[in-house]
Design an enzyme around this catalytic site. Structure first.
Site, PDB file in Angstrom:
ATOM      1  N   HIS A   1       0.753  -1.374   0.038  1.00  0.00           N
ATOM      2  CA  HIS A   1       0.085   0.277   0.549  1.00  0.00           C
ATOM      3  C   HIS A   1       1.068   0.919   0.398  1.00  0.00           C
ATOM      4  O   HIS A   1       0.658   2.380  -0.454  1.00  0.00           O
ATOM      5  CB  HIS A   1      -0.918   0.178   1.132  1.00  0.00           C
ATOM      6  CG  HIS A   1      -2.066  -1.063   1.051  1.00  0.00           C
ATOM      7  ND1 HIS A   1      -2.233  -1.559   2.572  1.00  0.00           N
ATOM      8  CD2 HIS A   1      -2.839  -1.289   0.945  1.00  0.00           C
ATOM      9  CE1 HIS A   1      -3.114  -2.545   2.548  1.00  0.00           C
ATOM     10  NE2 HIS A   1      -3.947  -2.475   0.862  1.00  0.00           N
TER      11      HIS A   1
ATOM     12  N   LYS B   1     -17.927  -6.192   6.392  1.00  0.00           N
ATOM     13  CA  LYS B   1     -16.341  -6.398   6.535  1.00  0.00           C
ATOM     14  C   LYS B   1     -15.986  -6.433   8.197  1.00  0.00           C
ATOM     15  O   LYS B   1     -16.321  -5.539   9.146  1.00  0.00           O
ATOM     16  CB  LYS B   1     -14.943  -6.091   5.266  1.00  0.00           C
ATOM     17  CG  LYS B   1     -15.176  -6.239   4.289  1.00  0.00           C
ATOM     18  CD  LYS B   1     -13.412  -5.805   3.931  1.00  0.00           C
ATOM     19  CE  LYS B   1     -13.708  -6.793   2.459  1.00  0.00           C
ATOM     20  NZ  LYS B   1     -12.741  -5.363   1.971  1.00  0.00           N
TER      21      LYS B   1
ATOM     22  N   ARG C   1      -1.842  -5.753  -8.372  1.00  0.00           N
ATOM     23  CA  ARG C   1      -0.755  -6.901  -8.574  1.00  0.00           C
ATOM     24  C   ARG C   1      -1.093  -8.467  -9.326  1.00  0.00           C
ATOM     25  O   ARG C   1       0.224  -8.551  -9.343  1.00  0.00           O
ATOM     26  CB  ARG C   1      -0.841  -7.623  -6.442  1.00  0.00           C
ATOM     27  CG  ARG C   1      -1.569  -7.008  -5.619  1.00  0.00           C
ATOM     28  CD  ARG C   1      -1.420  -6.883  -4.128  1.00  0.00           C
ATOM     29  NE  ARG C   1      -2.998  -7.962  -3.981  1.00  0.00           N
ATOM     30  CZ  ARG C   1      -3.863  -7.716  -3.873  1.00  0.00           C
ATOM     31  NH1 ARG C   1      -3.384  -8.725  -2.041  1.00  0.00           N
ATOM     32  NH2 ARG C   1      -5.161  -8.338  -3.489  1.00  0.00           N
TER      33      ARG C   1
ATOM     34  N   SER D   1      -3.558  -7.425   2.794  1.00  0.00           N
ATOM     35  CA  SER D   1      -3.708  -6.982   4.688  1.00  0.00           C
ATOM     36  C   SER D   1      -4.151  -8.365   4.760  1.00  0.00           C
ATOM     37  O   SER D   1      -3.766  -9.124   6.300  1.00  0.00           O
ATOM     38  CB  SER D   1      -4.611  -6.312   4.190  1.00  0.00           C
ATOM     39  OG  SER D   1      -4.315  -5.097   4.451  1.00  0.00           O
TER      40      SER D   1
END
Length: 168
Positions: free
Chosen positions: A20, A44, A93, A131
């Site tokens: 990040h 979440k 990514r 994460s």
């Protein structure tokens, strides 16, 4: 008079990783101001509160004078309008990220045609980093100190104490 151009880099940042930070650094080099915005998503279950995630992000990004950290809930396009920004920054990514991010970009364009999404591709050394993976690896005793900034590593140790025999 020169117009200031700002961008918003949204995410859950639960916690912020070196990947990040890399994306934020790249965005900071391109724009006058970058708002790293922590998403409050009630669907979440976050490991860290919004305030904790903002504090970690502020600490990790303190070397970037044109980056500020904020939070939002609701529609991202509404937050961009509030910030008077027209640019969403998203990190990529892998190809799988692109498919998901492409759908979000099209949805955001449908909601707000004036807003553009810019993708920044990460370095190969961060292509596996997320994460979720950091939290999972840490909780099983794996070493994550090279994946996150020191302040995040400290908070992981405080939040998820590990038995002495598997402390990273």
């Amino acid at each position: 008079m020169k117009r200031s151009i700002n961008a918003v880099y949204p995410g859950s940042f639960d916690p912020i990783t070196n990947g990040h930070i890399y994306i934020a650094e790249r965005a900071a080099a391109l724009f006058d101001e970058v708002v790293v915005s922590v998403l409050l998503n009630p669907q979440k279950k976050a490991a860290f509160s919004v305030e904790e995630r903002k504090a970690m992000a502020r600490e990790a990004l303190s070397h970037l004078p044109n980056v500020k950290v904020d939070s939002f809930s609701g529609l991202l396009v509404d937050f961009l309008r509030q910030e008077q920004s027209r640019i969403i920054i998203r990190g990529l990514r892998a190809l799988s990220d692109f498919e998901y991010e492409f759908q979000l970009a099209l949805m955001n364009r449908q909601l707000a045609p004036e807003i553009e999404t810019l993708f920044i591709v990460t370095e190969a050394r961060y292509s596996y980093l997320s994460s979720h993976a950091v939290k999972e690896i840490y909780q099983f005793g794996g070493a994550v100190h090279d994946m996150v900034p020191p302040g995040v590593f400290r908070r992981l140790r405080e939040r998820f104490p590990l038995p002495r025999n598997i402390l990273p």
